[in-house]
Design an enzyme around this catalytic site. Sequence first.
Site, PDB file in Angstrom:
ATOM      1  N   ASP A 181      35.548  38.769  40.967  1.00 32.61           N
ATOM      2  CA  ASP A 181      36.679  39.553  41.434  1.00 32.61           C
ATOM      3  C   ASP A 181      37.827  38.549  41.406  1.00 32.61           C
ATOM      4  O   ASP A 181      37.887  37.636  42.237  1.00 32.61           O
ATOM      5  CB  ASP A 181      36.428  40.056  42.867  1.00 32.61           C
ATOM      6  CG  ASP A 181      37.583  40.923  43.345  1.00 32.61           C
ATOM      7  OD1 ASP A 181      38.747  40.541  43.111  1.00 32.61           O
ATOM      8  OD2 ASP A 181      37.336  41.980  43.933  1.00 32.61           O
ATOM      9  N   HIS A 182      38.722  38.694  40.429  1.00 33.53           N
ATOM     10  CA  HIS A 182      39.662  37.585  40.217  1.00 33.53           C
ATOM     11  C   HIS A 182      40.607  37.381  41.401  1.00 33.53           C
ATOM     12  O   HIS A 182      41.192  36.316  41.544  1.00 33.53           O
ATOM     13  CB  HIS A 182      40.413  37.726  38.889  1.00 33.53           C
ATOM     14  CG  HIS A 182      41.543  38.711  38.901  1.00 33.53           C
ATOM     15  ND1 HIS A 182      41.351  40.054  38.734  1.00 33.53           N
ATOM     16  CD2 HIS A 182      42.865  38.548  39.069  1.00 33.53           C
ATOM     17  CE1 HIS A 182      42.528  40.665  38.797  1.00 33.53           C
ATOM     18  NE2 HIS A 182      43.466  39.785  38.993  1.00 33.53           N
ATOM     19  N   HIS A 244      39.437  44.498  44.722  1.00 34.24           N
ATOM     20  CA  HIS A 244      40.405  43.465  45.114  1.00 34.24           C
ATOM     21  C   HIS A 244      40.914  43.650  46.549  1.00 34.24           C
ATOM     22  O   HIS A 244      40.933  42.720  47.340  1.00 34.24           O
ATOM     23  CB  HIS A 244      41.618  43.494  44.179  1.00 34.24           C
ATOM     24  CG  HIS A 244      41.264  43.382  42.725  1.00 34.24           C
ATOM     25  ND1 HIS A 244      40.220  42.619  42.282  1.00 34.24           N
ATOM     26  CD2 HIS A 244      41.828  43.926  41.615  1.00 34.24           C
ATOM     27  CE1 HIS A 244      40.152  42.707  40.961  1.00 34.24           C
ATOM     28  NE2 HIS A 244      41.113  43.494  40.526  1.00 34.24           N
TER      29      HIS A 244
HETATM   30  C1  BG6 Z   1      42.830  44.330  37.363  1.00 37.48           C
HETATM   31  C2  BG6 Z   1      43.111  45.800  37.175  1.00 37.48           C
HETATM   32  O1  BG6 Z   1      41.564  44.139  37.953  1.00 37.48           O
HETATM   33  O2  BG6 Z   1      43.825  43.767  38.207  1.00 37.48           O
HETATM   34  C3  BG6 Z   1      44.493  46.011  36.595  1.00 37.48           C
HETATM   35  O3  BG6 Z   1      42.143  46.353  36.308  1.00 37.48           O
HETATM   36  C4  BG6 Z   1      45.535  45.305  37.440  1.00 37.48           C
HETATM   37  O4  BG6 Z   1      44.801  47.398  36.478  1.00 37.48           O
HETATM   38  C5  BG6 Z   1      45.136  43.861  37.691  1.00 37.48           C
HETATM   39  O5  BG6 Z   1      46.764  45.373  36.739  1.00 37.48           O
HETATM   40  C6  BG6 Z   1      46.074  43.225  38.693  1.00 37.48           C
HETATM   41  O6  BG6 Z   1      45.789  41.859  38.768  1.00 37.48           O
HETATM   42  P1  BG6 Z   1      46.915  40.846  39.227  1.00 37.48           P
HETATM   43  O7  BG6 Z   1      46.218  39.530  39.306  1.00 37.48           O
HETATM   44  O8  BG6 Z   1      47.988  40.875  38.174  1.00 37.48           O
HETATM   45  O9  BG6 Z   1      47.435  41.346  40.532  1.00 37.48           O
END
Ligand code: BG6
Length: 495
Positions: A181-182, A244
Amino acid sequence: RDIEPVVFVIFGASGDLTRRKLIPAIYDLFKCKLLPENFALLGVSRSKLSDDDFRQKAFLNNELFDISEEPAETVEAFAKLLFYQPIDTNSSDDYAKVKSRLDQLDGEFKTAGNFVFYLSTPPVLYDKIPAFLSAHGLNRCEGSFRRLVIEKPFGYDSQSARELNKSLTEYFPEDEIYRIDHYLGKETVQNLLVTRFANSVFEPLWNRNYIQHVQITSAEPIGVGNRGGYYDESGALRDMLQNHLMQIVAHIAMEPPISPSAEAIRAEKSKLFQSLRPIAESEVAKYCIRGQYMASKMRGEMVKGYREEEGVPSESKTETYAAVKFFIDNWRWSGVPFYIRTGKRLPTKVTEVAITFDRPPHKIFRTDQDLHLAHNQLVMRIQPDEGLLLSFGMKVPGEGFDVKNVGMDFHYSDLAEADVPEAYERLLLDCIKGDPTLYAHGDSVEYSWKFVEPILKAWKNDDSIPVYGYPAGSWGPELADDLIEPAEITWRNPC
Ligand code: BG6
């Protein structure tokens, strides 16, 4: 470097994620000498590419990663570590090719039989690939590590998440499964724990006695772009909230872990997820608002509505905005409302947590602000402009006792050497090192599905729950304001 050698295998290597995130992150780790001395990367995918084609496409000529300013010798050395094996990922027999390529690389790079398998593929392959790896004896090896990394979505609902966990653990032990989960790789998400548990000034106030409510906002100005097909099956709830944002909730609300170890943090998160008060399907209309962006002028430019996007059916009911009010039924949070919202085509890119504290029990001074501002508030900015803003009342100089709200603002960029690293760098390095702390555990994933499931069901089955249109570039459906109580309190709309 006390880090074990490894061959890093990417399934789905000709895809976007490899070029956009994985190769740039691994290159940066290489440049900073953080990778093991003995390291090779094997890309696996359907496209018929040679090693050289792959090096060009994924690295040397990657339009998503500019290396023109990078030192030539570093670029050359890194390119030599990249290899490629075309296979039909659906055919078990083809995994013999992966095995023989890995045997060869393992011998050449002396990687001690250690392999990380990263699945950057469509989710339908999540249970197939581990089974095929197992059929060729690649999932386990005495004295070496074999790890599996998977990208979201981890299932589609709680049942499919359970089935996926069951099938993955048939081939890899839970502690060798890394669910990415980044958001967990973001420094500022990790910093939520440090803010809470390394500062005695905040933690004593972190409970129902002092906190009036918590807001979590994750806004994006972009639309769904060319991901319409994927997004329409997913929606804001599955794409952002279940994973997230629920991880952010866990960091804000969990009890102090006994140490920063993976087990201790996972145990506290798991307890927290079990304390979320389920929203009954019949109550979804009261606690949740969904919306869909409509064509509008945004930043001076006309943008399409969601239903006009490529790959999106013209009658789609998929939400591009979701706002949810919920409670956590435990000792610390009893009665404190949590509000979370996320959406596409909102005015700005921002993710933040705002903790609003109760007002003092008795009002002695006059304030020149409205009631909302008179609350002390701690805003934890996750991105961009990472930092913390604490607002509190101060006396206006001069006669009398007029109080004004002021802000104490800390920006990460003010830390002399703070270069906030990319989430993927940290996560990939941790997985190579064998540290799962920043990865989602199977239990947590299932619990958080359980929490969002009634909302998904009600939105799917109950046509009386409206999908509110909101103009692209606005803060979403106005009705989301009514979720927040009391009436004088609103969403914090950061600019
Ligand atoms: C991803 C989603 O997991 O996270 C995307 O699939 C979203 O739709 C993105 O744009 C948002 O990531 P960050 O790091 O740019 O907030």
